[in-house]
Structures are given as structure tokens and as C-alpha cells.
Design an enzyme around this catalytic site. Sequence first.
Site, PDB file in Angstrom:
ATOM      1  CG  HIS A   8      37.849  49.198  33.404  1.00 21.45           C
ATOM      2  ND1 HIS A   8      38.953  48.819  34.176  1.00 21.45           N
ATOM      3  CD2 HIS A   8      37.854  47.439  32.589  1.00 21.45           C
ATOM      4  CE1 HIS A   8      39.792  47.426  33.500  1.00 21.45           C
ATOM      5  NE2 HIS A   8      38.613  47.418  32.624  1.00 21.45           N
ATOM      6  CG  HIS A  36      44.284  38.281  26.711  1.00 16.77           C
ATOM      7  ND1 HIS A  36      43.408  38.783  27.241  1.00 16.77           N
ATOM      8  CD2 HIS A  36      44.694  38.362  25.878  1.00 16.77           C
ATOM      9  CE1 HIS A  36      43.237  39.430  26.324  1.00 16.77           C
ATOM     10  NE2 HIS A  36      44.184  39.249  25.266  1.00 16.77           N
ATOM     11  CG  HIS A  91      39.214  39.805  35.254  1.00 16.03           C
ATOM     12  ND1 HIS A  91      41.306  39.952  34.972  1.00 16.03           N
ATOM     13  CD2 HIS A  91      38.853  39.282  34.291  1.00 16.03           C
ATOM     14  CE1 HIS A  91      41.444  39.073  33.751  1.00 16.03           C
ATOM     15  NE2 HIS A  91      40.045  38.870  33.124  1.00 16.03           N
ATOM     16  CG  PHE A  92      35.779  38.990  41.459  1.00 16.20           C
ATOM     17  CD1 PHE A  92      34.849  39.353  40.451  1.00 16.20           C
ATOM     18  CD2 PHE A  92      34.972  37.615  42.597  1.00 16.20           C
ATOM     19  CE1 PHE A  92      33.866  38.498  39.482  1.00 16.20           C
ATOM     20  CE2 PHE A  92      34.431  36.846  41.611  1.00 16.20           C
ATOM     21  CZ  PHE A  92      33.893  37.177  40.264  1.00 16.20           C
ATOM     22  NE  ARG A  93      38.916  44.443  37.624  1.00 15.74           N
ATOM     23  CZ  ARG A  93      39.111  44.759  36.266  1.00 15.74           C
ATOM     24  NH1 ARG A  93      40.471  43.810  35.571  1.00 15.74           N
ATOM     25  NH2 ARG A  93      38.718  44.403  35.095  1.00 15.74           N
ATOM     26  CG  ASN A 119      44.097  40.876  35.274  1.00 12.84           C
ATOM     27  OD1 ASN A 119      43.272  39.973  35.885  1.00 12.84           O
ATOM     28  ND2 ASN A 119      43.978  41.875  34.717  1.00 12.84           N
ATOM     29  CG  HIS A 139      39.282  35.901  26.203  1.00 14.87           C
ATOM     30  ND1 HIS A 139      40.752  35.548  25.076  1.00 14.87           N
ATOM     31  CD2 HIS A 139      39.052  36.324  27.383  1.00 14.87           C
ATOM     32  CE1 HIS A 139      41.394  36.315  25.962  1.00 14.87           C
ATOM     33  NE2 HIS A 139      41.097  36.728  27.262  1.00 14.87           N
ATOM     34  CG  ASP A 197      37.501  38.409  29.987  1.00 19.84           C
ATOM     35  OD1 ASP A 197      37.922  38.888  30.623  1.00 19.84           O
ATOM     36  OD2 ASP A 197      37.659  38.699  28.876  1.00 19.84           O
TER      37      ASP A 197
HETATM   38  O1  DOR Z   1      39.153  43.083  28.589  1.00 22.12           O
HETATM   39  C1  DOR Z   1      39.651  42.923  29.005  1.00 22.12           C
HETATM   40  N1  DOR Z   1      40.022  43.250  30.073  1.00 22.12           N
HETATM   41  N2  DOR Z   1      40.356  41.941  28.840  1.00 22.12           N
HETATM   42  C2  DOR Z   1      41.522  40.984  29.717  1.00 22.12           C
HETATM   43  O2  DOR Z   1      41.821  40.141  28.888  1.00 22.12           O
HETATM   44  C3  DOR Z   1      41.489  41.058  30.772  1.00 22.12           C
HETATM   45  C4  DOR Z   1      40.816  42.191  31.118  1.00 22.12           C
HETATM   46  C5  DOR Z   1      40.709  43.348  32.359  1.00 22.12           C
HETATM   47  O3  DOR Z   1      41.395  42.389  33.803  1.00 22.12           O
HETATM   48  O4  DOR Z   1      40.122  44.353  32.611  1.00 22.12           O
END
Ligand code: DOR
Length: 444
Positions: free
Chosen positions: A309, A181, A64-66, A96, A234, A305
Site C-alpha cells: 500500500h 486466508h 499481491h501485485f495489484r 484480490n 500465513h 504475503d
Molecule cells: O494484510 C493483508 N493484506 N492481508 C491479506 O490477506 C491481504 C493483503 C492485501 O491484499 O492488502
Amino acid sequence: MNQHFDSILKSGTVVNQDGEGVRDIGIKGGRIAAIGSLGQASAGEVIDCKGLHILPGVMDTQVHFREPGLTQKEDLETGSRSAVMGGVTAVFEMPNTNPLTVTEAAFTDKVKRGRHRMHCDFAFFIGGTRENVQDLPELERAPGCAGVKVFIGSSTGALLVEDDESLRRIFQVIRRRAAFHAEDEHRLNERKPLRIENDPRSHPVWRDETAALMATERLVNLARETGKRIHVLHISTKEEILYLRDHKDVASCEATPHHLTMAAPECYERLGTLAQMNPPVRSADHRAGIWYGIEQGIIDVLGSDHAPHTLEEKAKAYPASPSGMTGVQTLVPLMLDHVNAGRLSLARLVDLTSAGPARLFNIACKGRIAAGYDADFTVVDLKRGETITNQWIASRAGWTPYDGVRVQGWPVGTFVRGKRVMWQGELATPSTGEPVRFLETLKP
Ligand code: DOR
């Protein structure tokens, strides 16, 4: 024959479909041109790899590179920098973001943002929703698309398709293997009262093993009913491993380094919310079950994964704290440490990180060291001991749950289509990342 190459990787121990042996690799135009004894050949550059192992480029099929929208945590440049510093040559990035990657415009925008700004090659998943179901057949075939990703239990972001009827409609229209997921949203909602304020040890109690197994069973049933293939991301429970063993015709699955390395409750006691992930890290018993899945060949691929944050966000009191930790940079060192500890062979690691992704996702010209393939390599020093630190982490989030952890085995070089992107911890710029090509998305 007097051959000339752009570059030669000299005398490394090459790990490929042929086993393991000391060889030279000649590179021309970003592709592998020859493998063997190239002592007579000339080259623009000769890189001494004596004493090092050369693996096919490691592909991390879940990050996830946001970007766009959550770039205080990460962006495509910083995330991919973290990837290549850790020996990763290609990533599959998740939808996401904000806006969600659920339309052609959002998808095309991401590919544009990534091209020659990301340091590694890349593909993006397209999010499957109730609203875009009719567009998915077209979207999943866009160049650079890794396939459709569906959250059937809610995690970070607003993507969620929790009911069988909507899932069935998605299954019916798509053709490629879709990624899921798998945590049952209804059960997660019912069990929310089990969360204990300020106690992340209650995370795996809330999101329990039954929630994961229920979701995986529902997905397998839908795959059988509609004749489609699924990829369960996962895996966190031993029950899912045993269940999926009997459904390998329709289901592939992924394990993460954190589910293979950490165990509850110790990780929550030591790391607090830094160990909080979805699906959660569970007891040592489940960890052993996932290792069984590695040993028995049930697990097809590893994905980190990588879900960054900021430390400020993670400092909120559980359960207000977001789930996720960095991982793309620590995948290779952690797994090499497991190799050195005898938990898996180097050949099995290559199977999980190169051959496995190529086989599941039909990747063109990546995943093996063979003439004609992209010159993507992860060069590792199995004898090198290092300590993982927050300072080493190139992710914008700037932290790792493995800060201070000593490992044996270290990535020392990352080559992407012949370009030496990282060598001995130094990054080479400019970045030249391009979309991964899939057999289903090659232009006619
Ligand atoms: O812990 C998680 N964080 N699991 C996920 O499936 C999404 C991810 C996130 O995008 O923060």
C-alpha cells in the site's frame, strides 16, 4: 566428452537434494544440463560463483501485485522487479485485484499482462466465490493457475466466502489443493468494537488468535468431510501450529517472514500502521510457536504475503489504514539472517522455498537443482552484511518495515530459466517471465 553449454556457474556451493558441495552447473536452453566438475567443458559464458551458495530458485507462493486496478500501489512489472532484486525466481499472485480474478476473462488477461513483462516466472490464483463455484473445476486447470484461493475472513478487497455451506460447495467441486486466508469472519465482526482509534496495538486484539484457530479448524473439518486438501496461508498463532500438526494428511501451511521476525506490541510501537497485517503480527510467544513449526517440519512453505500500500494510504489513522506491507524483496535477506543466527539450516530454507512449493503445488521442473529442471537459481552470499533500506526496495510502494535493519546474508544473483536476471544488484532486461507449469495444468 567435450561438452558445450550456454553458460556455466562455476565453483559455487550447490545446495540440493544431494546435500551441499562445491560444483559447477552447466545450463543449456534454459535448463540444467549437467552438475559436477565441468572444467573440461566450453561455454558461451562462465560465471564465477566461488564463495557463493547456489540455491534452487526461491518461489514466493503468496504475493499481491495489484494489477489490474490498484496500480498506484504496485503492478506486475514493479512487483516482479522487486522479487528478482531480492533473489525470488517465481511468484504466485493473489486474486484480490480490481476486477477480482474470478472469471476466465480476468484470469487470461492477467497471464497476458504478465508474460514477458514480469521479470520472474509467475502463477495466479483464481478467487473462489459463491458466484463462480460452478466454473472453478475448469478455471483451476487453466495454464498458469496456482489453484483456488478463498478469503474466509475479509481483508483487502471484496473477496469473501464466510459460511460453511458455500465453502462446502467450493470444496466439493475442486480437485486441486486450495489456499485459504483463515480468520473467522463472524468473530471478526463481533469484535470490531475492540479496535482503538489511532492505536494499531489493538489490531491483534480485534483479530485475535481464536478467530484464526476457529477458521483453520472449520477448514480442516470441511477438508475431511469432502476428501480434499487445503493450504492454510500465513499462520499467525502457536495454537494453529499444534492443531495442524495433527492434520498434516489434509492440510499444508505457510509461514511469513514477518510473523517469524516481528513481535507485538513492540512492532506497533515502533512502526505504527506499517506493521499492520492480516492476520496480525502477535506476541513473541506466538512467534516462538511458529518457529517451533519450522523446526518440527510442520510448516511446508514460506510466503511473503507481499501486500503493498502507498505510504499515504498507510498514514491514515488506524483502523482506516489498510493492512499489508511489502515483503517479496526482503524474504531472502531476512531468512538468510535467520540462517546465520542459527534459527534454521540452509537446507530447511531450501525445503521451505523450493522443494516445499514444488511438492504442494505439483510444479513441473522447478524446486530442485537437477538435470532436466529449469535453470532457476537464487545465488546468495552468506557472509555479506547489508542494511535493508527503503531506497533498495523496487516495489512501487517504495517502503519496507525493515528500513535500517542490518542483516547477515544477501541475494547476489537471480537466474530464471538460465537467464541471469539480477546480478550484484543490477537488473537485466528485457523481462522474460512466463507462467509456471503445474502437473495439473500441462496441455495434453
Ligand atoms: O494484510 C493483508 N493484506 N492481508 C491479506 O490477506 C491481504 C493483503 C492485501 O491484499 O492488502
